[in-house]
Design an enzyme around this catalytic site. Structure first.
Site, PDB file in Angstrom:
ATOM      1  N   ARG A  36       2.153  26.465   9.612  1.00 42.89           N
ATOM      2  CA  ARG A  36       1.649  27.641   9.801  1.00 42.89           C
ATOM      3  C   ARG A  36       1.058  27.939   8.313  1.00 42.89           C
ATOM      4  O   ARG A  36      -0.349  28.960   8.541  1.00 42.89           O
ATOM      5  CB  ARG A  36       2.274  28.855  10.524  1.00 42.89           C
ATOM      6  CG  ARG A  36       0.895  30.113  10.890  1.00 42.89           C
ATOM      7  CD  ARG A  36       1.266  31.210  12.322  1.00 42.89           C
ATOM      8  NE  ARG A  36       2.937  31.803  11.196  1.00 42.89           N
ATOM      9  CZ  ARG A  36       4.230  31.956  11.861  1.00 42.89           C
ATOM     10  NH1 ARG A  36       4.375  31.009  12.934  1.00 42.89           N
ATOM     11  NH2 ARG A  36       5.194  32.687  11.408  1.00 42.89           N
ATOM     12  N   ALA A  84       5.055  23.272  18.342  1.00 41.14           N
ATOM     13  CA  ALA A  84       4.730  24.706  17.864  1.00 41.14           C
ATOM     14  C   ALA A  84       4.622  25.817  19.331  1.00 41.14           C
ATOM     15  O   ALA A  84       3.916  24.957  20.002  1.00 41.14           O
ATOM     16  CB  ALA A  84       3.421  24.821  16.828  1.00 41.14           C
ATOM     17  N   TYR A 168       7.963  34.611  26.920  1.00 40.38           N
ATOM     18  CA  TYR A 168       8.878  33.272  26.484  1.00 40.38           C
ATOM     19  C   TYR A 168       8.422  32.137  27.784  1.00 40.38           C
ATOM     20  O   TYR A 168       8.365  31.252  27.979  1.00 40.38           O
ATOM     21  CB  TYR A 168      10.256  33.172  25.551  1.00 40.38           C
ATOM     22  CG  TYR A 168      10.145  31.477  24.980  1.00 40.38           C
ATOM     23  CD1 TYR A 168       9.226  30.568  24.312  1.00 40.38           C
ATOM     24  CD2 TYR A 168      11.179  31.179  26.388  1.00 40.38           C
ATOM     25  CE1 TYR A 168      10.010  29.707  24.343  1.00 40.38           C
ATOM     26  CE2 TYR A 168      12.262  29.735  25.900  1.00 40.38           C
ATOM     27  CZ  TYR A 168      11.035  28.746  24.330  1.00 40.38           C
ATOM     28  OH  TYR A 168      11.308  27.493  24.298  1.00 40.38           O
ATOM     29  N   LYS A 172       5.807  29.189  28.070  1.00 36.38           N
ATOM     30  CA  LYS A 172       6.058  27.555  28.638  1.00 36.38           C
ATOM     31  C   LYS A 172       5.959  27.353  29.799  1.00 36.38           C
ATOM     32  O   LYS A 172       5.368  26.198  29.724  1.00 36.38           O
ATOM     33  CB  LYS A 172       7.835  27.722  28.117  1.00 36.38           C
ATOM     34  CG  LYS A 172       8.502  28.336  26.792  1.00 36.38           C
ATOM     35  CD  LYS A 172       7.358  27.092  25.667  1.00 36.38           C
ATOM     36  CE  LYS A 172       7.409  26.301  25.463  1.00 36.38           C
ATOM     37  NZ  LYS A 172       7.210  25.233  24.511  1.00 36.38           N
ATOM     38  N   LEU A 196      19.495  24.697  26.413  1.00 37.04           N
ATOM     39  CA  LEU A 196      19.762  25.521  24.797  1.00 37.04           C
ATOM     40  C   LEU A 196      20.337  24.653  24.356  1.00 37.04           C
ATOM     41  O   LEU A 196      21.037  24.027  25.061  1.00 37.04           O
ATOM     42  CB  LEU A 196      20.035  26.714  26.001  1.00 37.04           C
ATOM     43  CG  LEU A 196      20.396  27.787  24.457  1.00 37.04           C
ATOM     44  CD1 LEU A 196      19.765  28.512  24.447  1.00 37.04           C
ATOM     45  CD2 LEU A 196      21.895  28.944  25.478  1.00 37.04           C
TER      46      LEU A 196
END
Length: 335
Positions: A36, A84, A168, A172, A196
């Site tokens: 970024r 990203a 989130y 996603k 996870l």
């Protein structure tokens, strides 16, 4: 040996991306990595410190909130790994009203840039299992198993949730559906819905995902609520070692027959079982009773698509927990 394939990895200094970039360089690939902000010396220094970075790594400045910037990075590449993802919304001069719009807009712009490049053959999107909830659409309970047919209902509220976690899960889910809509339209698309992730890091601190995974060991109530959010959303918690995640991306990249949506996790376990594994690996750790809640759920892990194509996981649940605890000790988050 140097390989001819050139790969673009977006979000190159992130937890998963930096691990992947390092492995690709070690295996002879030329890598275009986006950041970024190229003025962030800590992130630039991390990537430039990898072996072979001086000859086979090129850095590009690109931001999801200005997705047209990714066009330069994908030029000349055969594969793009899109890692990203916006975790925090920036209101200043933004064309998007939230992280979901930014994630979807970023996917559209990056895929269209890949199509314009005339070199990119495959895009691999690093998805998340938060997009694959086995909850029934009416919220009445869970399906018997979790597999690639499951999509997270976006009309429900979830225990332990907050604005950030909801954002989130929404971003996603919507971004994965968006990128899959391009599959077969001049480009091959693979999505890897990762569980996870824990096990190791090459960053100076443990990731948020690893912190949630071992939250019971480090007595962190905020991260434990993230673990319980995942358990409420997914019935149990899918977990995976970062080395397996990295290998799954490279496997998808190197094998033309890998195409479509895949879930990526080697274990599907309750948070109470994670606590038991922590105490098995580190017997001196005392976990407060408030951090051990057995849901008694019996939903099964039903995904074998990656394995059926020849991929093999190397790390089971106990090894993932053990390596995560060792990593936290090395960094100083666990004494």
């Amino acid at each position: 040996m140097e390989k001819k394939l050139k790969v673009c990895v977006t979000g190159g200094a992130g937890y998963l991306a930096s691990f992947l970039v390092n492995q690709l360089l070690q295996r002879g690939y030329t890598v275009h990595a986006t950041l970024r902000n190229l003025g962030d010396e800590s992130k630039v220094g991390l990537l430039k410190g990898f072996d072979h970075a001086d000859t086979r790594l090129k850095l590009f400045e690109a931001d999801i909130y200005n997705p047209d910037e990714f066009g330069y990075a994908v030029e000349g590449c055969e594969v793009v790994v899109h890692m990203a993802t916006p975790l925090q919304h920036y209101n200043n001069n933004s064309q998007y009203k939230n992280t979901s719009e930014a994630a979807v807009g970023g996917v559209k712009s990056i895929v269209e840039g890949c199509l314009r490049s005339n070199t990119v053959k495959k895009i691999i999107y690093t998805a998340s299992v938060v997009a694959a909830s086995p909850l029934k659409d009416d919220g009445s309970g869970y399906k018997d198993s979790v597999d690639e047919t499951c999509w997270t209902p976006l009309n429900l509220s979830y225990q332990y949730s907050n604005e950030s976690l909801d954002g989130y899960a929404y971003s996603k889910t919507l971004a994965e559906k968006e990128v899959l809509s391009y599959n077969g339209r001049g480009i091959e698309v693979v999505t890897l819905g990762c569980g996870l992730v824990g096990g190791d890091t090459i960053q100076p601190s443990i990731s948020e995902s690893m912190a949630a995974l071992i939250s019971q060991a480090i007595n962190d109530g905020l991260r434990y609520s993230v673990l319980r959010f995942l358990e409420e959303l997914l019935a149990k918690v899918p977990i995976v070692h970062i080395q397996d995640v990295t290998e799954a991306h490279i496997f998808s990249m190197e094998n033309s027959h890998v195409n479509g949506r895949f879930l990526c996790a080697s274990a599907f376990t309750k948070s109470a079982e994670i606590a038991s594994l922590i105490q098995k690996c580190e017997q001196n750790i005392s976990i407060p009773q408030g951090f051990i809640e057995d849901t008694k759920r019996e939903t099964r892990w039903g995904s074998r698509k990656l394995e059926d194509l020849g991929f093999q996981y190397k790390f089971d649940a106990e090894k993932i927990i053990e390596d995560s605890l060792l990593c936290a000790k090395r960094i100083g988050d666990l004494i």
